[in-house]
Write an enzyme that holds these catalytic residues in place. Sequence first.
Site, PDB file in Angstrom:
ATOM      1  N   GLU A  39       0.802  -1.220   0.000  1.00  0.00           N
ATOM      2  CA  GLU A  39       0.000   0.000   0.000  1.00  0.00           C
ATOM      3  C   GLU A  39       0.839   1.275   0.000  1.00  0.00           C
ATOM      4  O   GLU A  39       0.309   2.369  -0.193  1.00  0.00           O
ATOM      5  CB  GLU A  39      -0.936  -0.006   1.217  1.00  0.00           C
ATOM      6  CG  GLU A  39      -2.040  -1.064   1.097  1.00  0.00           C
ATOM      7  CD  GLU A  39      -2.862  -1.207   2.368  1.00  0.00           C
ATOM      8  OE1 GLU A  39      -2.442  -0.668   3.408  1.00  0.00           O
ATOM      9  OE2 GLU A  39      -3.913  -1.867   2.303  1.00  0.00           O
ATOM     10  N   GLU A  77       7.322 -21.629   7.994  1.00  0.00           N
ATOM     11  CA  GLU A  77       7.561 -20.744   9.131  1.00  0.00           C
ATOM     12  C   GLU A  77       8.578 -21.323  10.123  1.00  0.00           C
ATOM     13  O   GLU A  77       9.128 -20.604  10.944  1.00  0.00           O
ATOM     14  CB  GLU A  77       6.260 -20.457   9.864  1.00  0.00           C
ATOM     15  CG  GLU A  77       5.680 -21.627  10.636  1.00  0.00           C
ATOM     16  CD  GLU A  77       4.479 -21.218  11.466  1.00  0.00           C
ATOM     17  OE1 GLU A  77       4.567 -21.337  12.697  1.00  0.00           O
ATOM     18  OE2 GLU A  77       3.469 -20.782  10.883  1.00  0.00           O
TER      19      GLU A  77
END
Length: 313
Positions: A95, A126
Amino acid sequence: MTPGSPAYRELREQLATLTTEAFRPDLAEIDRLPTVEIARLMNAEDRTVPEAVAGQLSAIASAVDAAAERMARGGRLIYAGAGTAGRMGTMDASECPPTFNTDPSRVVGLIAGGPAAFVTAVEGAEDRKDLAAKDLEDIALGPEDTVVGISASGRTPYAVGAVEYARGLGALTIGLSCNADSPLAAAADHGIEVVVGPELLSGSTRLKAGTAQKLVLNMISTITMIRLGKTYGNLMVDLRASNDKLRARSRRIVSYATGAPDEAVEAALEATGGEVKPAILTLLADVDAKTAARLLEESGGHLREALGAAGGA
């Protein structure tokens, strides 16, 4: 890691100490409640998150000031996380170009398992510190960069590995977690621990922990960009007008900043190729587009400084 192995037992013991993994006996029959009551409970839980963030404002401010200083020298802001945490970082990074007209390479989101993990879980990614090191190596991490490791538990190997690798190269490191005394915070130059407590659904850290991460990442990117001169007051003067809505917003921003009539705003934007910041400068300092561009370059893109240099402050 196989069930019953020492490593598996150690993991279970670690998770048992985390508030984000805790079981709430008072919510054990939540599935039997009316829908509106579950909604009220969730809303009440969510209201506690901003208060938890407020307790970390000093730590957030220190981290932001350090990151902004590095970025002003050409460094990058890099988020690294797994699952929800990785998606939050990737979303915040994506963004920045339309909001602040940053080059996509300046704010980067890394997620364990690669871009595909944004929409589909990549199991096991992860758990590997080496993947984080590889991802940072692939983007040529340097000492002027800032790496923000994000993990609700504060122990996710990918996030901890990213911070450890980055710190070893002299980069600035920030560890954002939702548990106190986390390995992630301990590994980082700046630890931010927003303790939101047990989730409505035990261990579902996309809930309060995810909200806390979103709020803190909003602060890190937004305040950093303010410090870099990407705003004028509370106006997004560096936004990229890439669609009709943003083009209309550009015109409103120039109007708010200058008080100029619509005809003058349109003329200024046309003269500056649609760029908001120099358009404002041409109107407030009464200079041409070429001079506005030069003044902004000399001021490092800070509109207030450029106005001062032009005698228009």
